[in-house]
Design a protein around this motif. Structure first.
Motif, PDB file in Angstrom:
ATOM      1  N   VAL A 198       7.025  -6.087   4.022  1.00  0.00           N
ATOM      2  CA  VAL A 198       6.848  -4.716   3.540  1.00  0.00           C
ATOM      3  C   VAL A 198       8.116  -4.167   2.908  1.00  0.00           C
ATOM      4  O   VAL A 198       8.064  -3.477   1.873  1.00  0.00           O
ATOM      5  N   GLU A 199       9.264  -4.452   3.483  1.00  0.00           N
ATOM      6  CA  GLU A 199      10.517  -3.900   2.961  1.00  0.00           C
ATOM      7  C   GLU A 199      10.952  -4.548   1.647  1.00  0.00           C
ATOM      8  O   GLU A 199      11.811  -4.009   0.960  1.00  0.00           O
ATOM      9  N   ARG A 200      10.339  -5.661   1.288  1.00  0.00           N
ATOM     10  CA  ARG A 200      10.784  -6.390   0.104  1.00  0.00           C
ATOM     11  C   ARG A 200       9.975  -6.070  -1.151  1.00  0.00           C
ATOM     12  O   ARG A 200      10.324  -6.551  -2.232  1.00  0.00           O
ATOM     13  N   GLU A 210       7.841  -3.439  -3.998  1.00  0.00           N
ATOM     14  CA  GLU A 210       8.003  -2.157  -4.654  1.00  0.00           C
ATOM     15  C   GLU A 210       7.186  -1.083  -3.949  1.00  0.00           C
ATOM     16  O   GLU A 210       6.168  -1.372  -3.331  1.00  0.00           O
ATOM     17  N   PRO A 211       7.623   0.193  -4.041  1.00  0.00           N
ATOM     18  CA  PRO A 211       6.903   1.268  -3.351  1.00  0.00           C
ATOM     19  C   PRO A 211       5.414   1.336  -3.677  1.00  0.00           C
ATOM     20  O   PRO A 211       4.602   1.624  -2.809  1.00  0.00           O
ATOM     21  N   GLN A 212       5.036   1.061  -4.932  1.00  0.00           N
ATOM     22  CA  GLN A 212       3.631   1.177  -5.310  1.00  0.00           C
ATOM     23  C   GLN A 212       2.762   0.071  -4.704  1.00  0.00           C
ATOM     24  O   GLN A 212       1.538   0.144  -4.760  1.00  0.00           O
ATOM     25  N   LEU A 213       3.388  -0.950  -4.120  1.00  0.00           N
ATOM     26  CA  LEU A 213       2.658  -2.029  -3.461  1.00  0.00           C
ATOM     27  C   LEU A 213       2.774  -1.966  -1.945  1.00  0.00           C
ATOM     28  O   LEU A 213       2.097  -2.701  -1.230  1.00  0.00           O
ATOM     29  N   ARG A 214       3.651  -1.080  -1.469  1.00  0.00           N
ATOM     30  CA  ARG A 214       4.024  -1.107  -0.054  1.00  0.00           C
ATOM     31  C   ARG A 214       2.863  -0.764   0.875  1.00  0.00           C
ATOM     32  O   ARG A 214       2.691  -1.362   1.934  1.00  0.00           O
ATOM     33  N   GLY A 215       2.032   0.209   0.498  1.00  0.00           N
ATOM     34  CA  GLY A 215       0.907   0.573   1.349  1.00  0.00           C
ATOM     35  C   GLY A 215      -0.076  -0.567   1.500  1.00  0.00           C
ATOM     36  O   GLY A 215      -0.573  -0.851   2.597  1.00  0.00           O
ATOM     37  N   GLY A 216      -0.377  -1.260   0.398  1.00  0.00           N
ATOM     38  CA  GLY A 216      -1.309  -2.375   0.455  1.00  0.00           C
ATOM     39  C   GLY A 216      -0.779  -3.538   1.264  1.00  0.00           C
ATOM     40  O   GLY A 216      -1.505  -4.138   2.069  1.00  0.00           O
ATOM     41  N   ALA A 265      -2.330  -4.965   4.718  1.00  0.00           N
ATOM     42  CA  ALA A 265      -2.730  -6.363   4.824  1.00  0.00           C
ATOM     43  C   ALA A 265      -2.066  -7.027   6.029  1.00  0.00           C
ATOM     44  O   ALA A 265      -2.700  -7.793   6.773  1.00  0.00           O
ATOM     45  N   PHE A 266      -0.804  -6.708   6.236  1.00  0.00           N
ATOM     46  CA  PHE A 266      -0.064  -7.277   7.371  1.00  0.00           C
ATOM     47  C   PHE A 266      -0.666  -6.835   8.699  1.00  0.00           C
ATOM     48  O   PHE A 266      -0.997  -7.662   9.564  1.00  0.00           O
ATOM     49  N   PHE A 267      -0.857  -5.525   8.873  1.00  0.00           N
ATOM     50  CA  PHE A 267      -1.342  -5.032  10.150  1.00  0.00           C
ATOM     51  C   PHE A 267      -2.809  -5.384  10.390  1.00  0.00           C
ATOM     52  O   PHE A 267      -3.230  -5.554  11.544  1.00  0.00           O
TER      53      PHE A 267
END
Length: 403
Positions: A335-337, A339-345, A349-351
Motif C-alpha cells: 500500500v505504501e508503495r 500512487e495515491p489514486q491506486l492506494r484505496g484499491g 485488495a490486500f485486506f
C-alpha cells in the motif's frame, strides 16, 4: 484524483493536518471497536440464545463475508469519490450495527447486525488505511502506515476489552457496550465533518464493482505480503474462535474481562510488533514475523491440550508481536508503495484476502468441533496454521537465497 493530502486539508479546511489525521484515526478506531464488541459476550449469548461453537463461528463467518463483500464491491470507491464520503458511510454502518445489537436479542437480528458490522469494517479498513497514509508527507508514509495498523488493531483490541469489562461491572452487558459505541460513532462522524478534507470535486456515487487489480510493479511483493499477514490473521482466527468458550467451558472462568483480555493482548502487542519492525529491514521483519507465528500457534495448542491459562496468554502476546511484524512489513511493500489514486484499491485488495484467511480456520474450528470437541478442533487448526507460517517463512528464505 480525490485522495487526501495535507496540503488540501490546510488550504480547503483551514485546519492543521494533525487534526485531520486525528479525526480520521479516531473514526477508524471507533468503527473497528464496534466489530469486536460481541467477542467476549458470546458466552452470555450462548446461554440466552443457545449458541453452539458452530453458531459462534458461523456468526464470525458472516461478519467476514460482510468485510470481504465491502472490500470487493466498494474497494476502489474512495479512489473515485474521495476518502471522506466513504469514511462517513463506514461510520454510519457502524452506528446501524450498534442500533441492531441494542434490539432484543434474536439470532436473525444478530446475523444482520454482524453482516452490517462486517460491511462497516470492510469499508473502513481499506479506505481508512489509504486515508491515514495519504495524510502524511512522502517521507513519512511509513509512519502513516504504522498509525493505520495501530488504530485498526487497537480498535479491535479495545472493543473486546471494553465489552468484557462492561459486562463484568454492569447489569446490562448486552446493551451498554453498544450504546457507548453508538455515542462514539456520533462523535467520530462530527470529527470527520469538521476536520477531514473534503473531496476536490463533488462526489458522484456510482457503485461500479471492479476487479481489485494490483499494479504489476508490486504484484510479487503483494503475494508475499498477503501470505505473511494472512497467516497472522489465520492464527488470530483460531485464537478468537476458541478463547471465549474455552475459558468458560473448560477453565470455568466467569470473568468476561478475561475473555476480552486474551484478544486485547493480541492486538496490543501487534502495536509493539510494529515498533519492533521499524528497527529491522522489511524483509527481516516479515521473516521474523512468520517464524514467530509458529510458536504462537504451538502455545495455543498447548493451552488447549493441558487446559491451562498461561500458555493461552503467552500465545496472544507472541501472536501479537509476530502479527505486528508481518502487517507492518506487508503494508510497507504494498500500500505504501503505490500512487495515491491506486492506494484505496490496493489496500482493499490486500485486506480482502487476509480476511478470507482469518475466516477459514475460525469456521473450520466450529465445523470440526461438531464431530470432536472445541479443544480437539482448536489443536488441529493450530497445527495447520503453524505449518502454514513455517511454509511461508521457508519460501521467503528460499527467495532470499536466490536473489
Amino acid at each position: 484524483m480525490h485522495a487526501f493530502s495535507p496540503a488540501a486539508s490546510t488550504t480547503r479546511a483551514g485546519r492543521s493536518p494533525a487534526l485531520a489525521i486525528g479525526a480520521t484515526a479516531f473514526a477508524f478506531l471507533v468503527t473497528m471497536m464496534g466489530t469486536t464488541l460481541p467477542t467476549p459476550l458470546y458466552s452470555i449469548y450462548a446461554q440466552e440464545l443457545a449458541f453452539s461453537p458452530l453458531t459462534v463461528t458461523i456468526l464470525f463467518a458472516v461478519y467476514a463475508v460482510g468485510v470481504v463483500a465491502a472490500l470487493a464491491v466498494f474497494g476502489r470507491l474512495s479512489d473515485d469519490v474521495g476518502r471522506r464520503p466513504v469514511l462517513f458511510f463506514a461510520v454510519a454502518l457502524a452506528a446501524v450495527s450498534a442500533v441492531l445489537f441494542l434490539l432484543p436479542s434474536t439470532l436473525p437480528v444478530f446475523v444482520v447486525a454482524r453482516v452490517i458490522s462486517g460491511l462497516s469494517a470492510g469499508l473502513m479498513t481499506g479506505t481508512g488505511t489509504a486515508a491515514v497514509i495519504d495524510l502524511f508527507p512522502p517521507d513519512r508514509k511509513a509512519v502513516g502506515g504504522m498509525l493505520a495498523v495501530a488504530v485498526n488493531t487497537g480498535g479491535l483490541g479495545l472493543g473486546t476489552l471494553s465489552a468484557g469489562v462492561i459486562a463484568d461491572v454492569t447489569s446490562s452487558p448486552l446493551t451498554i457496550p453498544y450504546a457507548v459505541n453508538l455515542a462514539l460513532a456520533a462523535v467520530a462522524a462530527a470529527g470527520l465533518w469538521i476536520f477531514a478534507p473534503a473531496p476536490a470535486t463533488r462526489p458522484t456515487w456510482r457503485i461500479r464493482p471492479r476487479r481489485m487489480q494490483v499494479p504489476a510493479s508490486i504484484r510479487g511483493a503483494f503475494v508475499t505480503a498477503v501470505l505473511a499477514a494472512g497467516t497472522a490473521f489465520a492464527v488470530t482466527g483460531v485464537l478468537t474462535a476458541v478463547s471465549a468458550l474455552f475459558l468458560t467451558r473448560y477453565l470455568g472462568t466467569t470473568s468476561h474481562s478475561m475473555a476480552g483480555l486474551v484478544v486485547f493482548l493480541t492486538f496490543l502487542f501487534m502495536a509493539a510488533g510494529q515498533l519492533l519492525a521499524r528497527r529491522m529491514s522489511t524483509a527481516t521483519a516479515m521473516l521474523a514475523g512468520c517464524l514467530g507465528l509458529v510458536p504462537a500457534a504451538g502455545l495455543l495448542a498447548l493451552a488447549l491440550a493441558t487446559t491451562v491459562l498461561a500458555p493461552l496468554l503467552a500465545s496472544a502476546v507472541v501472536l501479537g508481536v509476530a502479527g505486528g511484524l508481518c502487517l507492518n512489513a506487508s503494508l510497507a511493500t504494498t500500500v505504501e508503495r503505490v500512487e495515491p489514486q491506486l492506494r484505496g484499491g490496493v489496500s482493499s485488495a490486500f485486506f480482502a484476502r487476509i480476511y478470507v484467511m482469518l475466516a477459514v480456520p475460525a469456521v473450520g474450528v466450529g465445523v470440526l468441533a461438531r464431530f470432536t470437541d472445541l479443544r480437539a478442533a482448536g489443536i488441529v487448526f493450530s497445527a495447520l496454521v503453524a505449518a502454514l507460517g513455517a511454509g511461508v517463512a521457508v519460501a521467503q528464505l528460499i527467495a532470499r537465497r536466490r536473489a
